[in-house]
Write an enzyme that holds these catalytic residues in place. Structure first.
Site, mmCIF file in Angstrom:
data_model
loop_
_atom_site.group_PDB
_atom_site.id
_atom_site.type_symbol
_atom_site.label_atom_id
_atom_site.label_comp_id
_atom_site.label_asym_id
_atom_site.label_seq_id
_atom_site.Cartn_x
_atom_site.Cartn_y
_atom_site.Cartn_z
ATOM 1 N N PRO A 162 53.829 20.426 53.846
ATOM 2 C CA PRO A 162 54.194 19.926 52.521
ATOM 3 C C PRO A 162 53.923 20.989 51.475
ATOM 4 O O PRO A 162 53.410 22.071 51.793
ATOM 5 C CB PRO A 162 53.214 18.762 52.326
ATOM 6 C CG PRO A 162 51.968 19.253 53.009
ATOM 7 C CD PRO A 162 52.423 20.105 54.188
ATOM 8 N N ALA A 181 52.362 15.265 46.346
ATOM 9 C CA ALA A 181 52.796 15.948 47.567
ATOM 10 C C ALA A 181 53.788 15.104 48.331
ATOM 11 O O ALA A 181 53.975 13.924 48.039
ATOM 12 C CB ALA A 181 51.582 16.245 48.449
ATOM 13 N N ASN A 182 54.428 15.731 49.299
ATOM 14 C CA ASN A 182 55.246 15.016 50.271
ATOM 15 C C ASN A 182 54.417 14.750 51.514
ATOM 16 O O ASN A 182 53.441 15.452 51.784
ATOM 17 C CB ASN A 182 56.450 15.876 50.673
ATOM 18 C CG ASN A 182 57.606 15.714 49.710
ATOM 19 O OD1 ASN A 182 57.474 15.160 48.636
ATOM 20 N ND2 ASN A 182 58.755 16.221 50.128
ATOM 21 N N ARG A 183 54.851 13.787 52.305
ATOM 22 C CA ARG A 183 54.192 13.499 53.562
ATOM 23 C C ARG A 183 54.755 14.448 54.624
ATOM 24 O O ARG A 183 55.948 14.437 54.879
ATOM 25 C CB ARG A 183 54.530 12.068 53.953
ATOM 26 C CG ARG A 183 53.424 11.282 54.532
ATOM 27 C CD ARG A 183 53.931 9.908 54.909
ATOM 28 N NE ARG A 183 53.765 8.913 53.852
ATOM 29 C CZ ARG A 183 52.594 8.402 53.485
ATOM 30 N NH1 ARG A 183 51.483 8.784 54.076
ATOM 31 N NH2 ARG A 183 52.524 7.493 52.549
ATOM 32 N N VAL A 239 59.286 20.195 50.991
ATOM 33 C CA VAL A 239 58.961 20.735 49.664
ATOM 34 C C VAL A 239 59.033 19.609 48.628
ATOM 35 O O VAL A 239 59.979 18.819 48.633
ATOM 36 C CB VAL A 239 59.959 21.852 49.289
ATOM 37 C CG1 VAL A 239 59.622 22.450 47.935
ATOM 38 C CG2 VAL A 239 59.993 22.923 50.375
#
Ligand code: C5P
Length: 217
Positions: free
Chosen positions: A17, A29-31, A96
């Site tokens: 991420p 954030a992304n997982r 991203v």
């Protein structure tokens, strides 16, 4: 410098991420576990490539024989990728964050009793895959990923055109793929669409690395 079909080739792989700071202690954030991207870096190195793995924060060991550049934000990830050019192939497997906090605070935001939560204005992050695809020093082969929950192949075909990359590895994330050990993917190229069986992420990585070696041969 090893032997193998990718000897003498340089590969850039993004993985994990990105973390976008809200203040010094908080982020959005992304997982993403980074498992698929790290496996791809390892598989390319196993075929003899020199690999630069640009990784966001993950809890994985560095793959053997790979140069790892650790980054936090999308902008740092793009800068590390551009600094690693030229390359023969780029594989953008990172999740991203599409947005960052427009003005991250330099000091920890205070939680004041009775006060409203701080508003979070967002700014658009650079698209690393699209940037590398349109780059003056574009790698010969640029591969992106598409995580979709519906219309997986149709969306991947559209994404391939929109991003300007050569291949899209599309996976259906409506099930338990996120953070899991297996992946069911479709490889979308200019020639058409291949449906791969559900495989361990390491095996997806091996097959993709072999396809990359064939394409660069
Ligand atoms: O647009 P979307 O996020 O669905 O596209 C996914 C693909 O684009 C992945 O290959 C991902 O690594 C890449 N990407 C990127 N930079 C971004 C957003 C996505 O490289 N800011």
């Amino acid at each position: 410098p090893g032997a193998g079909p990718l000897a003498g080739r340089h590969a850039i792989v993004t993985s994990g991420p990105t973390h976008e700071a809200i203040d010094p202690v908080r982020y959005i954030a992304n997982r993403s576990s980074g498992r698929q991207g790290h496996a791809i870096a390892a598989a390319l190195a196993a075929l003899g490539a020199r690999v630069t793995l640009v990784s966001g924060p993950v809890a994985l060991p560095d793959p053997p024989g790979v140069a790892v550049r650790r980054v936090e934000s999308a902008r740092e990830m793009l800068a590390a990728c551009e600094a690693a050019l030229p390359a023969d192939v780029a594989v953008c497997a990172a999740a991203v964050a599409d947005w960052r906090v427009a003005a991250a605070a330099g000091q920890k935001l205070k939680k004041v009793p009775g006060q409203a939560p701080p508003p979070l204005a967002l700014a658009l992050n650079p698209d690393i895959l699209a940037t590398l695809s349109a780059h003056p020093r574009r790698p010969r082969l640029v591969v992106g990923f598409a995580a979709e929950t519906e219309e997986v192949v149709a969306n991947a075909i559209a994404k391939r055109a929109r991003k300007g990359c050569d291949w899209i590895v599309a996976n259906d994330v409506s099930g338990d793929v996120m953070g899991g050990r297996e992946n069911a993917v479709h490889l979308v190229t200019a020639q058409g669409v291949e449906h791969w069986p559900r495989l361990p992420k390491e095996e997806v990585a091996r097959r993709l690395a072999e396809r990359i070696a064939a394409a660069l041969a």
